[in-house]
Write an enzyme that holds these catalytic residues in place. Structure first.
Site, PDB file in Angstrom:
ATOM      1  CD1 TRP A  47       6.049  -7.782  -3.754  1.00 29.29           C
ATOM      2  CD2 TRP A  47       7.622  -6.666  -2.905  1.00 29.29           C
ATOM      3  NE1 TRP A  47       5.602  -6.360  -3.659  1.00 29.29           N
ATOM      4  CE2 TRP A  47       6.601  -5.900  -2.855  1.00 29.29           C
ATOM      5  CE3 TRP A  47       8.844  -6.140  -2.285  1.00 29.29           C
ATOM      6  CZ2 TRP A  47       6.482  -4.558  -2.394  1.00 29.29           C
ATOM      7  CZ3 TRP A  47       8.765  -4.787  -1.598  1.00 29.29           C
ATOM      8  CH2 TRP A  47       7.637  -4.167  -1.792  1.00 29.29           C
ATOM      9  CG  ASN A  49       2.281  -5.448  -2.758  1.00 30.25           C
ATOM     10  OD1 ASN A  49       2.600  -6.110  -3.526  1.00 30.25           O
ATOM     11  ND2 ASN A  49       1.274  -4.732  -3.031  1.00 30.25           N
ATOM     12  CG  ASP A  50      -1.795  -3.794  -1.346  1.00 28.65           C
ATOM     13  OD1 ASP A  50      -0.716  -3.268  -0.816  1.00 28.65           O
ATOM     14  OD2 ASP A  50      -2.299  -3.154  -2.267  1.00 28.65           O
ATOM     15  NE  ARG A 178      -3.878   0.032  -7.988  1.00 27.19           N
ATOM     16  CZ  ARG A 178      -3.115   0.923  -8.559  1.00 27.19           C
ATOM     17  NH1 ARG A 178      -3.507   0.913  -9.889  1.00 27.19           N
ATOM     18  NH2 ARG A 178      -2.142   2.126  -8.267  1.00 27.19           N
ATOM     19  CD1 TRP A 314       2.628   1.479  -1.249  1.00 19.00           C
ATOM     20  CD2 TRP A 314       4.230   0.303  -2.372  1.00 19.00           C
ATOM     21  NE1 TRP A 314       2.300   0.666  -1.689  1.00 19.00           N
ATOM     22  CE2 TRP A 314       2.987  -0.211  -2.401  1.00 19.00           C
ATOM     23  CE3 TRP A 314       5.280   0.025  -3.054  1.00 19.00           C
ATOM     24  CZ2 TRP A 314       2.909  -1.263  -3.167  1.00 19.00           C
ATOM     25  CZ3 TRP A 314       5.179  -1.328  -3.633  1.00 19.00           C
ATOM     26  CH2 TRP A 314       3.973  -1.911  -3.851  1.00 19.00           C
TER      27      TRP A 314
END
EC number: 3.2.1.26
Length: 533
Positions: A47, A49-50, A178, A314
């Site tokens: 996986w 993501n960002d 964050r 998402w």
């Protein structure tokens, strides 16, 4: 004495993420999957993501991409790592071993950025380390019930990192704080840093003299709040056809996009090294497609602004029908500011620096001054198919009275015929509304029927130009297996969307068609190319 500072931009959030137990990491995998993009980066397995920590190594002449990575599953889960890949041209990527990992399985190395500490303000380096390779990462350390900002340094050009022994460098006692972005502010000889304070929906801007001790300088909050802020970025962007520039604040929201799920917005303004002040409160979107989130820019770029994003949403990222990986990045884009109707607007384009000579043109269709009718469509007749195409079209709308409902033309992206069927998506233009649209619905394919996989999207555009009184528009698109990036009117508007054809199917040919019997559209220039990696 000039005080040397670092500037940090941090968003201050509320999400629940699942937990996946740790297992051994094996990067050996078959990469012949039918719908894996060729020039959009994807991890070999697991996986993603960002994107994180994008930078250019001027000495090695190498682009570095880090990313949120779970190698143990094709869904988000902890432990979460920084994956790592490099490229010398932004389209051919080599994946490396994990760059930074957590201490325990119920923790994660969340998003962050990298700064090149040329002047060794941190004290981590000695004279043996090339100033262009003094790499410091600042990231969110996600531990149970707390998120802090930590730093780590690399002595080998960004392949391995040593965590700072006195971490964290920022702790505001929050579990929703964050996504730090650090950058060097040349005018003030300073480093700036920002983070997202999610629960309070604001961006916090910090300064530091050594990357270790930080002072809060200001807060920023505007635009669509959504459920949370994240992935803030502050960068100076050049204004086209001038020697001037403006500061742009980028920030992401999720959920809360008008299209559903996640999206990136931006604000144009001024930054004095301490505080960002927008020119207005208007919300503008970086990309109006469904699959463009967590936008990042590369540091150490010699000219202009170059950035890319996570090409997913998402709402459905953990359900897309790819295996043994999930998610890709967008292509890297060059960003400028352009006056459009007397207002500065962010523009994005892919140019030769992103699609270099190393991309092989397999076949090409080229036409000029075609008056399109239902009896005169345009269709490629390429002998093979790589699933990778681009097309560049400039057209004008002729002043004709046509029947209602017959005011558009479509660009069909067709699969090869398999099991006696062809899958298609379409991009089109409706002249009656000055509207570009995409329809990624594919009958008889299960995934596009998912609840949140919005299949139809549209964008109103003013003409790029006029030929006497005739409206002129342009469209550039690139199709890569399961992703399409569209750039309208020389990049004034960008739209990125994924799509998923039936099993074994991928883009094979392109058609341009219309329902009109009389020519309503004159295609001044059409170039369609089949490409290969």
């Amino acid at each position: 004495m000039v005080q040397v500072l670092s500037v940090l931009v941090i968003p201050l959030l509320t999400l629940f993420f699942g937990y996946v137990a740790s297992s051994s990491i094996d990067l050996s995998v078959d990469t012949s999957e039918y719908n894996r993009p060729l020039i959009h980066f994807t991890p070999e397995k697991g996986w993603m993501n960002d994107p994180n920590g994008l930078f250019y190594d001027k000495t090695a002449k190498l682009w570095h991409l880090y990313f949120q990575y779970n190698p143990n599953a094709t869904a988000w889960g902890q432990p979460l790592y920084w994956g790592h890949a490099t490229s010398n041209d932004l389209v051919h990527w080599d994946e490396h071993e994990i760059a930074i990992g957590p201490e325990h399985d119920n923790e994660g190395i969340f998003s962050g950025s990298i700064v090149v500490d040329h002047n060794n303000t941190s004290g981590f380096f000695n004279s043996s380390i090339d100033p262009n390779q003094r790499i410091v990462a600042i990231y969110t350390n996600n531990i149970p019930d707390l998120q802090t900002q930590d730093i780590a340094f690399s002595l080998d050009g960004g392949y391995t990192f040593t965590k700072y022994e006195n971490n964290p460098v920022i702790d505001v006692s929050s579990n929703q704080f964050r996504d730090p972005k650090v950058f060097w502010h040349e005018r003030f000889k300073s480093m700036d840093h920002g983070c997202s304070e999610i629960a309070r929906v604001k961006i916090q801007i910090f300064g530091s003299a050594n990357l270790k001790n930080w002072v809060l300088n200001s807060n920023f909050s505007s635009g669509y709040y959504g459920n949370q802020y994240g992935m803030s970025r502050l960068i100076e962007v050049p204004i086209e056809n001038s020697d001037k520039s403006k500061w742009v604040m980028f920030l992401a929201i999720n959920p809360g996009s008008p299209l559903g799920g996640s999206i990136n917005q931006y604000f144009v303004g001024d930054f004095d090294g301490f505080q960002f002040v927008p020119d207005d409160s208007q919300t503008r979107f970086v990309d109006i497609g469904k699959d463009f989130y967590a936008f990042q820019t590369f540091s150490e770029v010699e000219h202009g602004v170059l950035g890319l994003a996570w090409a997913s949403n998402w709402q459905y990222a953990d359900q897309v029908p790819t295996n043994p990986w999930r998610s890709s990045t967008s292509l890297a884009r060059n960003y400028t500011l352009r006056y459009v109707i007397q207002m500065l607007k962010l523009t994005a384009n892919i140019d030769k620096s992103v699609l270099p000579d190393s991309i092989n043109v397999v076949d090409k269709l080229k036409k000029k001054n075609v008056k399109l009718t239902n009896k005169k469509p345009i269709k490629t007749n390429f002998k093979g198919s790589t699933g990778l195409f681009d097309f560049n079209i400039t057209f004008k709308v002729l002043n004709l009275n046509v029947s209602p409902g017959k005011t558009h033309f479509d660009i069909l992206i067709n699969s090869q015929e398999l099991n006696s069927s062809v899958d298609s998506i379409k991009i089109g233009f409706d002249s009656s509304q000055s509207l570009f649209y995409i329809d990624r619905h594919i009958p008889n394919v299960e995934f596009p029927r998912k609840q949140f996989f919005t299949d139809k999207l549209a964008a109103y555009l003013e003409p790029l130009d006029y030929d006497q009184d005739l409206r002129v528009f342009s469209l550039y698109g690139i199709v890569d297996k399961n992703i399409i990036e569209l750039y309208f009117n020389d990049g004034t508007v960008a739209m990125t969307n994924t799509f998923f054809m039936g099993e074994g199917k991928y883009p094979h040919d392109i058609q341009i068609v219309t329902d009109t019997e009389e020519p309503l559209f004159e295609l001044e220039s059409v170039i369609i190319r089949e490409l290969n990696k």
